[in-house]
Design a protein around this motif. Structure first.
Motif, short mmCIF file in Angstrom:
data_model
loop_
_atom_site.label_atom_id
_atom_site.label_comp_id
_atom_site.label_asym_id
_atom_site.label_seq_id
_atom_site.Cartn_x
_atom_site.Cartn_y
_atom_site.Cartn_z
N PHE A 1 43.94 36.24 55.85
CA PHE A 1 44.14 37.20 54.83
C PHE A 1 42.73 37.09 54.15
O PHE A 1 42.19 38.05 53.72
CB PHE A 1 45.20 36.69 53.81
CG PHE A 1 45.66 37.81 52.33
CD1 PHE A 1 46.53 38.62 52.99
CD2 PHE A 1 44.68 37.68 51.62
CE1 PHE A 1 46.73 39.48 51.82
CE2 PHE A 1 45.19 38.83 50.36
CZ PHE A 1 45.98 39.63 50.78
N PHE B 1 50.05 42.36 48.42
CA PHE B 1 50.84 41.19 48.81
C PHE B 1 51.68 40.68 47.77
O PHE B 1 52.83 40.40 47.90
CB PHE B 1 49.85 40.12 49.22
CG PHE B 1 50.29 38.72 49.53
CD1 PHE B 1 50.87 38.57 50.86
CD2 PHE B 1 50.75 37.72 48.79
CE1 PHE B 1 51.47 37.52 51.25
CE2 PHE B 1 51.07 36.68 48.96
CZ PHE B 1 51.46 36.38 50.26
N VAL B 2 51.08 40.72 46.54
CA VAL B 2 51.85 40.20 45.42
C VAL B 2 53.06 41.21 45.03
O VAL B 2 54.14 40.73 44.79
CB VAL B 2 50.95 40.16 43.99
CG1 VAL B 2 51.95 39.98 43.08
CG2 VAL B 2 49.97 38.95 44.23
N TYR C 1 46.19 29.22 46.86
CA TYR C 1 45.53 29.71 46.06
C TYR C 1 45.12 28.83 44.88
O TYR C 1 43.89 28.97 44.54
CB TYR C 1 46.26 30.99 45.49
CG TYR C 1 46.02 32.18 46.33
CD1 TYR C 1 45.79 32.32 47.27
CD2 TYR C 1 45.81 33.26 45.25
CE1 TYR C 1 45.55 33.58 48.01
CE2 TYR C 1 45.49 34.49 46.13
CZ TYR C 1 45.24 34.68 47.38
OH TYR C 1 45.02 35.77 48.10
N ASP D 1 45.57 41.96 47.82
CA ASP D 1 46.33 41.06 47.15
C ASP D 1 47.28 41.64 46.40
O ASP D 1 48.26 41.03 46.12
CB ASP D 1 45.35 39.93 46.70
CG ASP D 1 46.05 38.67 46.48
OD1 ASP D 1 46.75 38.27 47.71
OD2 ASP D 1 46.33 38.06 45.51
N ILE E 1 52.12 28.69 49.83
CA ILE E 1 51.39 29.82 49.60
C ILE E 1 50.79 29.93 48.11
O ILE E 1 49.64 30.21 48.03
CB ILE E 1 52.55 31.21 49.58
CG1 ILE E 1 53.23 31.46 51.06
CG2 ILE E 1 51.95 32.57 48.79
CD1 ILE E 1 54.23 32.72 50.93
N GLU E 2 51.48 29.33 47.35
CA GLU E 2 51.08 29.30 45.87
C GLU E 2 49.76 28.18 45.84
O GLU E 2 48.92 28.12 45.15
CB GLU E 2 52.24 28.76 44.81
CG GLU E 2 53.21 29.80 44.68
CD GLU E 2 52.91 30.83 44.07
OE1 GLU E 2 51.62 31.45 44.10
OE2 GLU E 2 53.49 31.40 42.90
N TRP F 1 44.50 31.40 39.00
CA TRP F 1 45.06 30.28 39.99
C TRP F 1 44.64 29.12 40.08
O TRP F 1 45.28 28.12 40.24
CB TRP F 1 45.15 30.82 41.23
CG TRP F 1 45.80 32.18 41.81
CD1 TRP F 1 47.33 32.38 41.95
CD2 TRP F 1 45.53 33.60 41.63
NE1 TRP F 1 47.56 33.72 41.99
CE2 TRP F 1 46.50 34.47 41.78
CE3 TRP F 1 44.13 34.19 41.26
CZ2 TRP F 1 46.40 35.91 41.85
CZ3 TRP F 1 44.05 35.99 41.48
CH2 TRP F 1 45.46 36.45 41.69
N PHE G 1 55.62 39.94 47.35
CA PHE G 1 55.87 38.42 47.12
C PHE G 1 56.96 38.40 46.21
O PHE G 1 57.65 37.37 46.06
CB PHE G 1 54.48 37.81 46.55
CG PHE G 1 54.81 36.22 46.41
CD1 PHE G 1 54.83 35.41 47.40
CD2 PHE G 1 54.29 35.81 45.16
CE1 PHE G 1 54.87 34.00 47.36
CE2 PHE G 1 54.41 34.33 45.28
CZ PHE G 1 54.73 33.52 46.11
N GLU H 1 47.05 32.74 55.68
CA GLU H 1 46.16 32.72 54.58
C GLU H 1 44.69 32.73 54.94
O GLU H 1 43.89 33.57 54.54
CB GLU H 1 46.41 31.36 53.63
CG GLU H 1 47.52 31.55 52.85
CD GLU H 1 47.46 32.15 51.65
OE1 GLU H 1 46.48 32.66 51.31
OE2 GLU H 1 48.62 32.48 51.23
N TYR I 1 51.48 39.37 57.12
CA TYR I 1 52.05 38.29 56.04
C TYR I 1 52.94 38.60 55.36
O TYR I 1 54.18 37.82 55.23
CB TYR I 1 50.80 37.97 55.07
CG TYR I 1 50.57 36.56 54.63
CD1 TYR I 1 51.63 35.73 54.66
CD2 TYR I 1 49.57 36.21 53.91
CE1 TYR I 1 51.81 34.59 54.20
CE2 TYR I 1 49.81 35.02 53.22
CZ TYR I 1 50.62 34.00 53.42
OH TYR I 1 50.68 32.66 52.76
N GLU J 1 50.96 39.11 36.29
CA GLU J 1 50.01 39.02 37.44
C GLU J 1 49.80 40.58 37.99
O GLU J 1 48.91 40.91 38.08
CB GLU J 1 50.60 38.29 38.56
CG GLU J 1 49.41 37.88 39.58
CD GLU J 1 49.89 36.67 40.35
OE1 GLU J 1 50.12 35.64 39.77
OE2 GLU J 1 49.82 36.81 41.51
#
Ligand SMILES: Cc1ncc(CO)c(N)n1
Length: 229
Positions: free
Chosen positions: A221, A58-59, A151, A55, A147-148, A176, A62, A218, A123, A96
């Protein structure tokens, strides 16, 4: 569908209509076995560490995606207040990323050695396709909201009453699952609904397909962490 019924649905909000229509897939993304295992306290450390490391990558991808949504919002002539919401989201990503670094340290993960798994690459590829100037704002903001929200709904479930989330995972879930993040997701949903209300049928279809794609990614993931079970 009859025109009147269509108009009625638009009033409720297209995103709410879609979540009802695709409830099964949405639940698959927000009530994944990994989330259930956090909530009931049966999660193993390796699964959590895999998720955390992946993650983080991923972030990092993002951030430029959110930046691209910000650019699209700015180009829209009638983006009443959208920019502030998106900018706020972007700003919190700085914190984050720091949090991921601290957390990784706690778990003995060296982030510079983390290799992205295929599901993560896929992703991030989807995010990259949305960064194109050809990708419509409506489609990108729908993806952003989804996406948000996945989570938010997932981790909020882990801190609800009766959950047995291990104390060392509480902070992650609160990050989250907290109410402020929920409000932020609601703001994104309002933006998405407003855009979808004015969208052409073709754009609507694209946004709905995008929502399904986000939900599938997701699930994939979360599935990465299963390699450790
Ligand atoms: C895979 C994934 N989806 C959503 C979020 C929420 O930002 C995240 N951090 N990672």
């Amino acid at each position: 569908m009859e025109e009147k019924a269509k108009a009625e649905q638009k009033k409720i909000g297209m995103t709410e209509t879609w979540l009802k229509k695709h409830r099964l897939l949405y639940n698959g993304a927000t009530r994944h076995p990994l989330i259930i295992s956090i909530r009931d306290g049966t999660i193993n450390t390796a699964s959590f560490k895999t998720w955390l490391a992946q993650d983080y990558l991923f972030v990092r991808a993002f951030v430029p995606f959110v930046a691209s949504v910000l650019i699209k919002a700015w180009k829209e002539s009638d983006c009443s207040g959208d920019m502030e919401v998106i900018l706020g989201g972007m700003a919190s990503l700085e914190d984050e990323i720091s949090w991921f670094k601290t957390e990784a340290n706690k778990w003995g993960i060296s982030l510079s050695d983390v290799v992205p798994q295929q599901a993560n690459k896929n992703y991030c590829g989807l995010l990259e396709s949305l960064m194109s100037p050809d990708a419509e704002y409506t489609v990108a903001i729908t993806a952003f909201w989804a996406i948000e929200t996945v989570y938010q709904e997932s981790f909020a479930h882990c801190i609800e009453e009766g959950s047995k989330t291990p104390p060392e995972l509480k902070e992650t879930c609160v990050r989250w699952g907290n109410e402020a993040f929920g409000k932020y997701c609601q703001s994104l949903q309002n933006i998405a609904n407003r855009c979808l209300q004015k969208a052409s049928d073709e754009e609507l279809k694209k946004a709905e397909v995008m929502l399904l794609s986000v939900l599938e990614h997701e699930v994939e993931f979360w599935n990465m962490s299963r390699g450790n079970v």
